[in-house]
Design an enzyme around this catalytic site. Sequence first.
Site, PDB file in Angstrom:
ATOM      1  N   HIS A  54      -3.306   6.036  -5.527  1.00 35.35           N
ATOM      2  CA  HIS A  54      -3.418   6.116  -6.988  1.00 35.35           C
ATOM      3  C   HIS A  54      -4.081   7.408  -7.459  1.00 35.35           C
ATOM      4  O   HIS A  54      -4.019   7.719  -8.651  1.00 35.35           O
ATOM      5  CB  HIS A  54      -4.229   4.942  -7.546  1.00 35.35           C
ATOM      6  N   HIS A  76       1.257  -2.059  -5.245  1.00 39.81           N
ATOM      7  CA  HIS A  76       1.036  -1.331  -6.497  1.00 39.81           C
ATOM      8  C   HIS A  76       1.795  -0.007  -6.481  1.00 39.81           C
ATOM      9  O   HIS A  76       2.126   0.505  -5.412  1.00 39.81           O
ATOM     10  CB  HIS A  76      -0.469  -1.114  -6.710  1.00 39.81           C
ATOM     11  N   ASP A  92       2.787  -0.390  -0.399  1.00 41.21           N
ATOM     12  CA  ASP A  92       1.692  -1.066  -1.109  1.00 41.21           C
ATOM     13  C   ASP A  92       2.288  -1.745  -2.342  1.00 41.21           C
ATOM     14  O   ASP A  92       3.222  -1.230  -2.957  1.00 41.21           O
ATOM     15  CB  ASP A  92       0.633  -0.042  -1.523  1.00 41.21           C
ATOM     16  N   ASP A 110      -1.000  -5.559   0.441  1.00 39.79           N
ATOM     17  CA  ASP A 110      -1.271  -6.424  -0.713  1.00 39.79           C
ATOM     18  C   ASP A 110      -0.005  -7.035  -1.312  1.00 39.79           C
ATOM     19  O   ASP A 110      -0.082  -7.732  -2.323  1.00 39.79           O
ATOM     20  CB  ASP A 110      -2.111  -5.701  -1.773  1.00 39.79           C
TER      21      ASP A 110
HETATM   22  C1  3YP Z   1      -6.801  -1.721  -9.216  1.00 37.87           C
HETATM   23  C2  3YP Z   1      -7.336  -2.448 -10.447  1.00 37.87           C
HETATM   24  C3  3YP Z   1      -6.538  -3.691 -10.591  1.00 37.87           C
HETATM   25  C4  3YP Z   1      -5.546  -3.731  -9.453  1.00 37.87           C
HETATM   26  C5  3YP Z   1      -6.086  -2.775  -8.446  1.00 37.87           C
HETATM   27  C6  3YP Z   1      -5.041  -2.257  -7.502  1.00 37.87           C
HETATM   28  C7  3YP Z   1      -5.640  -1.498  -6.366  1.00 37.87           C
HETATM   29  C8  3YP Z   1      -4.662  -1.312  -5.246  1.00 37.87           C
HETATM   30  O1  3YP Z   1      -4.602  -2.015  -4.273  1.00 37.87           O
HETATM   31  N1  3YP Z   1      -3.797  -0.323  -5.315  1.00 37.87           N
HETATM   32  O2  3YP Z   1      -2.893  -0.099  -4.352  1.00 37.87           O
HETATM   33 ZN    ZN Z   2      -2.358  -1.875  -3.779  1.00 35.56          ZN
END
Ligand code: 3YP
Ligand code: ZN
Length: 372
Positions: A143, A182, A180, A268
């Site tokens: 991220h 996300h 992942d 995840d």
């Molecule tokens: C960050 C804030 C809410 C969800 C979270 C995701 C983090 C993650 O695993 N990113 O790949």
């Molecule tokens: Zn994630």
Amino acid sequence: MATGYLWHELFGWHDTGTNTGLFPANPAAGLQPLQHFENAETKTRMNSLVGASGLLEHLVQLSPRPATDDELLRVHARQHVERIREESELPKGGDAGDGFSPFGHGGFEIARLAAGGAIVAAEAVMSGEVANAYALIRPPGHHATPDTGMGFCVFSNLAIAARHLQATDQASRIAVVDWDVHHGNGTQATFWEDPDVLTISVHQDNVFPPNSGAMDEQGAGAGSGTAINVPLPAGSGVGAYLEVFKRVVVPALDAFEPEIILVASGFDASAADPLARQMMTAGGYRQLTDSLLDAANRLCGGRIMMTHEGGYSPVYVPFCGLAVLEALSGHRTGIEDPFDPIFSGFAGQDLQPHQAEVIEAAAELAARLATG
Ligand code: 3YP
Ligand code: ZN
């Protein structure tokens, strides 16, 4: 040839504090102190299982080194690196950028060790020291954009490794596969206009970051068409993921012809994860890994390097990680996923029509990459 495996005890010391999952504890707001979702357990327990299962003896252990300032600056703005360095010197540390991503005192050094770990693992694969590699690093990276950390990520570990390979002439064409759950927005942003880096993110539709990772995000300028997003509906399982790899990921890799495949490996999307609503299993991740190995053997001498990203079930992440490492190394430990009979039996594990519709549309993007 062997599989490289990179871990360092300091990755378990990255301190996300006594948060209430995502938020700083706040009694007045009803937030009782507990643990941050992104705590050390999932990763230290994966490392424990790699050792306890005996798999470690079949892997080549790689040691991380800290990424240098220059290496971080190939991806990140100086102001981001300096802010992390300064907050890291505060007695209680700071936050990578969005208030969800705390780090403790000295966290800068652990974050640069994670980025350096991705570099070491990528170099070990490119040099032929190992056939492929898995960097079990923390904090995660996908991220983090050039300008800021977010979503538990401080520096964009995988992107820093990719830029390092390019800058040192170890590789020029690089493919990124991000499984992942996300959206891999930081990696995508880094290579948005780079025609030499293909980024493919397979994620749950619109989970995190908010309103990020829609299919119409495709790259720009010279990099137009080299960002592919597959936003799967909530509830997707092994059947949907296998279809994505068969119809989108592998065809895109075939069309792009990378010199190495870098994988942002979060666990995840698993059926046990608290931060998303997908149903992947350890056996599913094993099959995804096999399909990437197949493509890599055909396209780029088998070269794959994975960086660890998210995954928040301390009991299940270790089994997912073990399955991936078994596939990469071609060695079976005999440890079987005890959850498989339960998770594989969930209704909807096979491909559903509304998932196929999304995958069909994404397959167009891979096809367009082939025809240019
Ligand atoms: C960050 C804030 C809410 C969800 C979270 C995701 C983090 C993650 O695993 N990113 O790949
Ligand atoms: Zn994630």
